[in-house]
Motif scaffolding. Structure first.
Motif, short mmCIF file in Angstrom:
data_model
loop_
_atom_site.label_atom_id
_atom_site.label_comp_id
_atom_site.label_asym_id
_atom_site.label_seq_id
_atom_site.Cartn_x
_atom_site.Cartn_y
_atom_site.Cartn_z
N SER A 106 -0.44 -3.10 -8.90
CA SER A 106 -0.27 -1.65 -8.95
C SER A 106 -1.61 -0.94 -9.14
N SER A 107 -2.54 -1.60 -9.83
CA SER A 107 -3.83 -0.99 -10.12
C SER A 107 -4.84 -1.16 -8.99
N GLN A 108 -4.74 -2.25 -8.22
CA GLN A 108 -5.80 -2.59 -7.28
C GLN A 108 -5.40 -2.66 -5.82
N ALA A 109 -4.14 -2.98 -5.52
CA ALA A 109 -3.76 -3.27 -4.13
C ALA A 109 -3.92 -2.08 -3.20
N HIS A 110 -3.89 -0.85 -3.72
CA HIS A 110 -4.00 0.33 -2.86
C HIS A 110 -5.36 0.39 -2.15
N ALA A 111 -6.37 -0.29 -2.69
CA ALA A 111 -7.71 -0.25 -2.10
C ALA A 111 -7.86 -1.21 -0.92
N LEU A 112 -6.90 -2.09 -0.71
CA LEU A 112 -7.00 -3.07 0.36
C LEU A 112 -6.71 -2.44 1.72
N GLN A 113 -7.21 -3.07 2.79
CA GLN A 113 -6.87 -2.62 4.13
C GLN A 113 -5.39 -2.85 4.38
N THR A 114 -4.83 -2.12 5.33
CA THR A 114 -3.38 -2.10 5.54
C THR A 114 -2.79 -3.49 5.71
N GLU A 115 -3.39 -4.32 6.57
CA GLU A 115 -2.84 -5.65 6.84
C GLU A 115 -2.75 -6.48 5.57
N LEU A 116 -3.81 -6.44 4.76
CA LEU A 116 -3.85 -7.24 3.54
C LEU A 116 -2.92 -6.66 2.48
N ARG A 117 -2.83 -5.34 2.45
CA ARG A 117 -1.91 -4.71 1.49
C ARG A 117 -0.47 -5.08 1.79
N GLU A 118 -0.13 -5.22 3.07
CA GLU A 118 1.22 -5.64 3.45
C GLU A 118 1.49 -7.07 2.98
N ARG A 119 0.49 -7.93 3.03
CA ARG A 119 0.66 -9.30 2.55
C ARG A 119 0.88 -9.30 1.04
N TRP A 120 0.12 -8.45 0.35
CA TRP A 120 0.29 -8.36 -1.10
C TRP A 120 1.67 -7.79 -1.43
#
Length: 243
Positions: A106-120
């Motif tokens: 919740s604290s960090q995943a928003h900074a990832l690129q879309t593809e990687l955020r979807e994996r998270w």
């Protein structure tokens, strides 16, 4: 009179042309400087964005390591990741690790690129799914779910490592389907053409990732293939093997 008028007109035309040429040169210089400034801003933004992504990825890698690091005294590894019969202490410890991992996301995943955020996000769903009661779900499927989760954690971990350039970005694979009846874990000896990575070698390894504290005060960092690096001793006020 005619010559005077011609000279006067020539001076006017020459001035206009000179002013026009000057304005053109000035416009070119300003345009070049504007483009240069825009390029520099874009580069600065790119560097800043990469820095934020790398920062987030590093924190999430550490969070995954803590999530997958469990007490070495507990023989039932599956119970540390899914709800199967176990002692109250194991259930409590699993809930705490899952909550800590979800909070990190919740604290960090928003900074990832879309593809990687979807994996998270897919990993987050799996963690929540395995925390739910589901009294009708068989124990065999739950234990398969534990292997699915650990294998998908490794897939996401490798994806996060690629943000820092340590590894190439793994290609996209669909997350494990929890509704399937097959007991073969996701990523373990997949059939040819199956939309899964082949994590068989990692599946057979110790699969311990993270920081492990021993009663002597020694702290070691473990990866999928065993000991990675020795770390300095830490105070022994923490309980053994907690991370």
């Amino acid at each position: 009179m005619t010559e005077l008028l011609a000279a006067f007109l020539g001076a006017i035309v020459g001035g206009v042309l000179s002013a026009w040429v000057g304005s053109r040169q000035t416009a070119k210089v300003l345009n070049h400087e504007t483009k240069l400034a825009a390029t520099e801003r874009q580069e600065a933004q790119r560097v800043d964005e990469n820095r934020r992504r790398s920062f987030a990825a590093d924190h999430l890698i550490a969070a995954l390591a803590n999530f997958t690091t469990i007490s070495r005294d507990n023989r039932d590894r599956s119970a540390n990741f899914v709800r199967v019969p176990a002692t109250a202490d194991v259930h409590l410890e699993r809930n705490v690790r899952a909550s800590t991992l979800l909070q990190a996301g919740s604290s960090q995943a928003h900074a990832l690129q879309t593809e990687l955020r979807e994996r998270w996000d897919a990993l987050t769903w799996m963690v929540r799914f395995n925390q739910s009661a589901q009294p009708e779900r068989s124990e065999d499927l739950r234990r398969r779910d534990a292997s699915d989760l650990l294998n998908y954690v490794e897939y996401v971990r490798r994806s996060l490592c690629a943000v820092s350039g340590d590894y190439p970005m793994p290609r996209h694979f669909s997350a494990p389907d929890s509704r399937r009846e097959e007991l073969r874990p996701w990523g373990f000896k997949p059939d040819e053409g199956c939309n899964e990575p082949d994590l068989t070698e990692w599946h057979f390894s110790s699969r311990l990732m993270g920081k492990v504290s021993f009663t002597s005060g020694e702290v070691r960092w473990y990866g999928p293939n065993g000991l990675v690096v020795d770390l300095p001793h830490e105070p022994t006020d923490a309980s053994p093997s907690d991370a």
